[in-house]
Design a protein around this motif. Structure first.
Motif, short mmCIF file in Angstrom:
data_model
loop_
_atom_site.label_atom_id
_atom_site.label_comp_id
_atom_site.label_asym_id
_atom_site.label_seq_id
_atom_site.Cartn_x
_atom_site.Cartn_y
_atom_site.Cartn_z
N ARG A 193 -1.32 3.81 -7.27
CA ARG A 193 -2.45 2.71 -7.03
C ARG A 193 -1.80 1.24 -6.29
O ARG A 193 -1.77 1.11 -5.68
CB ARG A 193 -2.40 2.21 -8.76
N GLN A 194 -0.69 1.04 -6.50
CA GLN A 194 0.27 -0.41 -6.06
C GLN A 194 0.12 0.20 -4.64
O GLN A 194 0.42 -1.04 -3.69
CB GLN A 194 0.43 -1.25 -7.17
N GLU A 195 1.59 1.23 -4.71
CA GLU A 195 1.37 1.51 -3.14
C GLU A 195 1.07 1.37 -2.08
O GLU A 195 0.32 1.20 -0.96
CB GLU A 195 2.20 2.22 -3.43
N VAL A 196 -0.83 2.08 -2.61
CA VAL A 196 -2.26 2.63 -2.21
C VAL A 196 -2.64 0.60 -1.72
O VAL A 196 -3.17 1.23 -0.48
CB VAL A 196 -2.93 3.84 -2.10
N GLU A 197 -2.66 0.30 -2.17
CA GLU A 197 -4.27 -0.86 -2.04
C GLU A 197 -3.08 -1.52 -1.06
O GLU A 197 -3.55 -2.19 -0.31
CB GLU A 197 -4.40 -1.24 -3.71
N SER A 198 -1.57 -2.06 -1.58
CA SER A 198 -0.47 -2.36 -1.13
C SER A 198 -0.32 -1.89 0.78
O SER A 198 0.01 -2.49 1.51
CB SER A 198 0.70 -2.83 -1.53
N ASN A 199 -0.99 -0.46 1.19
CA ASN A 199 -0.46 0.38 2.49
C ASN A 199 0.75 0.40 2.20
O ASN A 199 1.66 0.43 3.59
CB ASN A 199 -0.80 -0.28 3.26
N THR A 200 1.82 0.54 1.00
CA THR A 200 3.50 1.04 1.16
C THR A 200 3.77 2.18 1.04
O THR A 200 4.57 2.37 0.83
CB THR A 200 3.76 -0.46 0.60
N LEU A 201 2.79 2.85 -0.10
CA LEU A 201 3.48 4.55 -0.11
C LEU A 201 3.35 5.12 1.54
O LEU A 201 2.76 5.03 2.46
CB LEU A 201 2.22 5.19 -1.01
N GLY A 202 4.69 5.86 1.18
CA GLY A 202 4.72 7.11 2.44
C GLY A 202 5.78 6.15 3.39
O GLY A 202 6.25 4.89 3.10
#
Length: 538
Positions: free
Chosen positions: A197-206
């Protein structure tokens, strides 16, 4: 034609091919091609095990060596990219791609090939910003740093791929393109993996580099793995002009290998019925390799790729139709990739284990032949030359020089300022490694086959999906649902995973008083084998 796509294989080739054979027997479905999206683990012997960046307890021989030795042969043409759990010394022998065993082809650091008229591209490794602008300088025997940096994506590979102009049908990356989760059922993803969730919401996943390639190449299909969860998305690309036809990419991420679900998918791909059954070079890609050969870098110095910023005389390395024609003429219009696999290392012998076998830096004859044919730099040969020159000057190979970019200026911040191939929040599917000492036991390895059992095909086979040509994502999958039941279920799952996370953190390190057993967790590599209770919580 039917294409099977697999997630993280982790060396379990027997299981993977047995599953495909069962698919044929039960449903009369026979794939023409198998694609694997990384963590293939082409481990030939005990020395290769030492070159995998995982704790010693996860170093198992698995079954690839049987295909390398010729004891077995892959029943279907298999094309794969590298991930972050690989025998890096083996794959490093083939920077431009090549056969790791009969009928099993590695795409290299980056590559494009053709099969039955279908263009298949890929990029190996995972993104790490601090290594992105370096050259391919690593070679075995690796140290604590290079055993990891060896599989990190480099800007030169992304630059080469961005020179492609002709359409790509299929593209593979190990880690996901950043932001792709916004184009699928994000709520369902977070229900299954709440720690994203944290990476998705901050758009840092991937990977931002993979995202850049996705925007540029706009392939029909994009396949990934790495995060050990199935996820589908549909991305409609913006057009650059009124004349340009709209394009869309069907994205699919696969789970890890059997017995876990959703690790394998079958899709129908349009192909040229008049094309042969052999794997072929791609003429445009060969021309791009020739055009960018002068950019090859085998040093740790950071540098920027040429761009239109007033600092480079040339920044466009895309190739003309004339250059492509010249490649075709060089090959006499025969693009078939030669079946020139050769053994370059001793193969594991269960009756004669060699636990003290040391990895060595090897020049693969396939790479030598490829470079000679097209006038390219043999990266491994260049690395050896650099080592000899350094040794001749009496310089310490471990001494780091001031990093300079290609313009001669001091190192600038990376164009990607986040280091995110791992997740900043705890992922129970990952191994947590302390970079300063968590993987110090590089000299030990397990050569006994892992204690896994043949899959229960009667129960696991139903998890193999056969998808139609459209691979369409339903409206429910393409947007977040407001279903209250999903909310309740997701909340319950997150609570369960939170308690599971707390228990896992206690297991990782610390004393009875809760004091941490390591100074700082700097890096976490994806877990090779899932916890036994994962299926119970799915």
């Amino acid at each position: 034609m039917k294409v099977a796509v697999a997630g993280c294989c982790h060396g379990a080739l027997d299981k993977m091919y047995e599953t495909l054979e069962l698919l044929q027997r039960r449903h009369n479905v026979r794939p023409d091609l198998l694609l694997c999206c990384g963590d293939f683990q082409a481990v030939r012997n005990e020395a290769d095990l030492r070159c995998m960046a995982v704790p010693a307890k996860y170093r198992h021989m698995q079954t690839f060596y049987r295909y390398y030795s010729g004891e077995k042969k892959a029943p279907v043409l298999t094309v794969f990219i590298g991930g972050n759990h690989e025998a890096s010394n083996h794959l490093q022998e083939l920077p431009y791609g090549g056969w790791v065993a009969p009928n099993i082809y590695y795409l290299g650091y980056a590559g494009v090939v053709r099969f039955r008229g279908v263009r298949i591209g890929g990029i190996s490794g995972i993104f790490k910003s601090h290594d992105y602008r370096k050259g391919h300088f690593e070679c075995p025997p690796y140290n604590q740093q290079t055993i990891r940096s060896a599989y990190h994506v480099r800007n030169i590979e992304v630059f080469k791929l961005k020179q492609l102009k002709r359409p790509i049908d299929i593209f593979m990356s190990h880690d996901w393109p950043r932001s792709i989760y916004h184009y699928g059922n994000k709520k369902q993803l977070l229900k299954m993996k709440s720690f994203f969730r944290q990476e998705v919401e901050s758009n840092t996943l991937g990977s931002p580099a993979a995202s850049e390639l996705l925007q540029h190449l706009k392939p029909t299909y994009w396949f990934s793995a790495h995060l050990h969860v199935k996820f589908a998305a549909f991305m409609q690309h913006e057009t650059n002009s009124k004349e340009e036809l709209p394009k869309a990419t069907k994205f699919l991420a696969l789970d890890k290998c059997l017995p876990h679900r959703d690790f394998l998918q079958i899709i129908d791909v349009e192909h040229d019925p008049n094309a042969g059954d052999s794997l072929e070079y791609d003429a445009e890609w060969i021309a791009i390799l020739k055009a960018t050969n002068s950019l090859v870098n085998v040093t740790q110095s950071s540098w920027n790729m040429p761009e239109n910023n007033g600092l480079h005389a040339k920044w466009d390395y895309s190739v003309t139709e004339e250059a492509i024609k010249e490649v075709l003429e060089e090959l006499n219009h025969d693009l078939k990739i030669p079946c020139n696999f050769t053994l370059t290392a001793a193969c594991y012998d269960p009756s004669k284990p060699q636990k003290n076998m040391e990895p060595v830096h090897t020049i693969n004859p396939q790479t030598t032949e490829f470079c000679a044919q097209f006038g390219l730099t043999d990266i491994n040969d260049r690395i050896q030359q650099a080592k000899e020159e350094s040794s001749g000057r009496g310089e310490c190979e471990e001494e780091e020089e001031e990093e300079m970019d290609s313009t001669g200026s001091a190192e600038e911040p990376s164009e990607y300022n986040t280091d995110n191939s791992g997740l900043s929040s705890f992922n129970p599917d990952e191994i947590m490694l302390d970079e300063e000492g968590g993987d110090e036991d590089l000299s030990t390895c397990s050569v006994d086959p892992s204690p896994d059992h043949p899959p229960e095909f009667s129960t696991s086979f139903s998890d193999i999906r056969v998808m139609p040509d459209s691979m369409a994502v339903s409206s429910d999958d393409a947007m977040d649902s407001n279903n209250e039941e999903l909310e309740k279920s997701g909340g319950s799952r997150q609570g369960e995973e939170k308690s599971s996370t707390e228990r896992s953190l206690k297991r990782i390190g610390g004393d009875e008083n809760g004091n941490s057993g390591v100074k700082k967790i700097k890096r976490r590599n994806q877990a090779i084998y899932a916890a036994e209770d994962e299926d119970k919580t799915d």
